[in-house]
Design a protein around this motif. Structure first.
Motif, PDB file in Angstrom:
ATOM      1  N   CYS A  11       4.665  -5.219   6.539  1.00  0.00           N
ATOM      2  CA  CYS A  11       4.502  -3.781   6.800  1.00  0.00           C
ATOM      3  C   CYS A  11       3.059  -3.376   6.532  1.00  0.00           C
ATOM      4  O   CYS A  11       2.476  -3.761   5.522  1.00  0.00           O
ATOM      5  CB  CYS A  11       5.439  -2.992   5.883  1.00  0.00           C
ATOM      6  SG  CYS A  11       5.185  -1.193   5.936  1.00  0.00           S
ATOM      7  N   ILE A  12       2.497  -2.613   7.485  1.00  0.00           N
ATOM      8  CA  ILE A  12       1.118  -2.153   7.317  1.00  0.00           C
ATOM      9  C   ILE A  12       1.070  -0.658   7.034  1.00  0.00           C
ATOM     10  O   ILE A  12       0.051  -0.012   7.211  1.00  0.00           O
ATOM     11  CB  ILE A  12       0.270  -2.479   8.560  1.00  0.00           C
ATOM     12  CG1 ILE A  12       0.900  -1.885   9.833  1.00  0.00           C
ATOM     13  CG2 ILE A  12       0.095  -3.996   8.705  1.00  0.00           C
ATOM     14  CD1 ILE A  12      -0.004  -1.972  11.069  1.00  0.00           C
ATOM     15  N   ALA A  13       2.197  -0.110   6.609  1.00  0.00           N
ATOM     16  CA  ALA A  13       2.257   1.292   6.209  1.00  0.00           C
ATOM     17  C   ALA A  13       1.852   2.229   7.340  1.00  0.00           C
ATOM     18  O   ALA A  13       1.133   3.196   7.130  1.00  0.00           O
ATOM     19  CB  ALA A  13       1.399   1.533   4.968  1.00  0.00           C
ATOM     20  N   CYS A  14       2.313   1.913   8.535  1.00  0.00           N
ATOM     21  CA  CYS A  14       1.896   2.728   9.678  1.00  0.00           C
ATOM     22  C   CYS A  14       2.691   4.014   9.792  1.00  0.00           C
ATOM     23  O   CYS A  14       2.325   4.908  10.526  1.00  0.00           O
ATOM     24  CB  CYS A  14       2.021   1.930  10.971  1.00  0.00           C
ATOM     25  SG  CYS A  14       3.682   1.932  11.641  1.00  0.00           S
ATOM     26  N   SER A  15       3.812   4.090   9.091  1.00  0.00           N
ATOM     27  CA  SER A  15       4.606   5.324   8.998  1.00  0.00           C
ATOM     28  C   SER A  15       5.419   5.665  10.239  1.00  0.00           C
ATOM     29  O   SER A  15       5.970   6.756  10.328  1.00  0.00           O
ATOM     30  CB  SER A  15       3.737   6.545   8.656  1.00  0.00           C
ATOM     31  OG  SER A  15       3.013   6.319   7.485  1.00  0.00           O
ATOM     32  N   ALA A  16       5.495   4.782  11.182  1.00  0.00           N
ATOM     33  CA  ALA A  16       6.269   5.091  12.383  1.00  0.00           C
ATOM     34  C   ALA A  16       7.769   5.120  12.109  1.00  0.00           C
ATOM     35  O   ALA A  16       8.494   5.952  12.655  1.00  0.00           O
ATOM     36  CB  ALA A  16       5.977   4.065  13.478  1.00  0.00           C
ATOM     37  N   CYS A  17       8.225   4.242  11.262  1.00  0.00           N
ATOM     38  CA  CYS A  17       9.676   4.124  11.074  1.00  0.00           C
ATOM     39  C   CYS A  17      10.278   5.359  10.417  1.00  0.00           C
ATOM     40  O   CYS A  17      11.369   5.790  10.778  1.00  0.00           O
ATOM     41  CB  CYS A  17      10.016   2.876  10.281  1.00  0.00           C
ATOM     42  SG  CYS A  17       9.104   2.698   8.742  1.00  0.00           S
ATOM     43  N   GLY A  18       9.546   5.931   9.470  1.00  0.00           N
ATOM     44  CA  GLY A  18      10.069   7.135   8.820  1.00  0.00           C
ATOM     45  C   GLY A  18      10.126   8.313   9.771  1.00  0.00           C
ATOM     46  O   GLY A  18      10.955   9.216   9.610  1.00  0.00           O
ATOM     47  N   ALA A  19       9.241   8.309  10.775  1.00  0.00           N
ATOM     48  CA  ALA A  19       9.282   9.365  11.779  1.00  0.00           C
ATOM     49  C   ALA A  19      10.484   9.177  12.700  1.00  0.00           C
ATOM     50  O   ALA A  19      11.144  10.129  13.084  1.00  0.00           O
ATOM     51  CB  ALA A  19       7.985   9.371  12.584  1.00  0.00           C
ATOM     52  N   SER A  20      10.773   7.918  13.022  1.00  0.00           N
ATOM     53  CA  SER A  20      11.904   7.641  13.913  1.00  0.00           C
ATOM     54  C   SER A  20      13.240   7.775  13.200  1.00  0.00           C
ATOM     55  O   SER A  20      14.222   8.222  13.779  1.00  0.00           O
ATOM     56  CB  SER A  20      11.805   6.214  14.463  1.00  0.00           C
ATOM     57  OG  SER A  20      10.681   6.076  15.295  1.00  0.00           O
ATOM     58  N   ASP A  26      11.889   5.393   3.886  1.00  0.00           N
ATOM     59  CA  ASP A  26      10.906   6.187   3.152  1.00  0.00           C
ATOM     60  C   ASP A  26       9.832   5.208   2.672  1.00  0.00           C
ATOM     61  O   ASP A  26       9.934   4.004   2.935  1.00  0.00           O
ATOM     62  CB  ASP A  26      11.583   6.902   1.980  1.00  0.00           C
ATOM     63  CG  ASP A  26      10.741   8.078   1.483  1.00  0.00           C
ATOM     64  OD1 ASP A  26       9.635   8.321   2.026  1.00  0.00           O
ATOM     65  OD2 ASP A  26      11.184   8.748   0.542  1.00  0.00           O
ATOM     66  N   TYR A  27       8.837   5.709   1.981  1.00  0.00           N
ATOM     67  CA  TYR A  27       7.684   4.879   1.627  1.00  0.00           C
ATOM     68  C   TYR A  27       7.482   4.845   0.123  1.00  0.00           C
ATOM     69  O   TYR A  27       7.704   5.841  -0.566  1.00  0.00           O
ATOM     70  CB  TYR A  27       6.421   5.419   2.313  1.00  0.00           C
ATOM     71  CG  TYR A  27       6.642   5.649   3.783  1.00  0.00           C
ATOM     72  CD1 TYR A  27       6.749   4.574   4.654  1.00  0.00           C
ATOM     73  CD2 TYR A  27       6.807   6.931   4.284  1.00  0.00           C
ATOM     74  CE1 TYR A  27       6.992   4.768   6.002  1.00  0.00           C
ATOM     75  CE2 TYR A  27       7.053   7.146   5.629  1.00  0.00           C
ATOM     76  CZ  TYR A  27       7.142   6.062   6.486  1.00  0.00           C
ATOM     77  OH  TYR A  27       7.403   6.271   7.810  1.00  0.00           O
ATOM     78  N   ASN A  28       7.049   3.697  -0.349  1.00  0.00           N
ATOM     79  CA  ASN A  28       6.757   3.590  -1.775  1.00  0.00           C
ATOM     80  C   ASN A  28       5.336   4.099  -2.053  1.00  0.00           C
ATOM     81  O   ASN A  28       4.665   4.612  -1.163  1.00  0.00           O
ATOM     82  CB  ASN A  28       6.991   2.159  -2.275  1.00  0.00           C
ATOM     83  CG  ASN A  28       5.973   1.168  -1.744  1.00  0.00           C
ATOM     84  OD1 ASN A  28       4.947   1.542  -1.180  1.00  0.00           O
ATOM     85  ND2 ASN A  28       6.249  -0.108  -1.936  1.00  0.00           N
TER      86      ASN A  28
END
Ligand code: F3S
Length: 80
Positions: A11-20, A26-28
Motif C-alpha cells: 500500500c502506498i497510502a493513495c487513499s483511493a480505497c477509503g473513497a470507494s 480506513d487509514y492508520n
C-alpha cells in the motif's frame, strides 16, 4: 461471501480505497489502509450491500494491495 484485507507492504497510502469503500477501509497513522471490519484480519464476511464498494476499491487500488477472497484469510495480517 467476500473477505478482504490490505497488504500494507505494498500500500502506498493513495487513499483511493477509503473513497470507494468508506465503510470498509480506513487509514492508520502512516496513511496505510486497513480493513476496519476486523482490524485487517480478513476474517469477517463483507455485508452484501458493501460488496460493490469493495470491488470498486479492489479494482481502483493502483498497487493491487487490496486482497479479496471467497474464504476467510488464514494468515495473520500486520496489525495497524
Ligand atoms: Fe493503499 Fe491501495 Fe488503498 S495503495 S490506500 S490500499 S487504494
Amino acid at each position: 461471501k467476500k473477505y478482504t484485507l490490505v497488504d500494507q507492504e505494498t500500500c502506498i497510502a493513495c487513499s483511493a480505497c477509503g473513497a470507494s469503500a468508506p465503510d470498509i477501509f480506513d487509514y492508520n497513522d502512516d496513511g496505510l489502509s486497513y480493513s476496519i471490519l476486523d482490524d485487517n484480519k480478513g476474517v469477517t464476511p463483507i455485508e452484501e450491500d458493501l460488496v460493490d464498494d469493495l470491488l470498486d476499491a479492489y479494482e481502483g487500488c493502483p498497487t493491487d494491495s487490496i486482497q479479496v477472497a471467497d474464504e476467510p484469510f488464514i494468515r495473520v495480517a500486520e496489525t495497524v
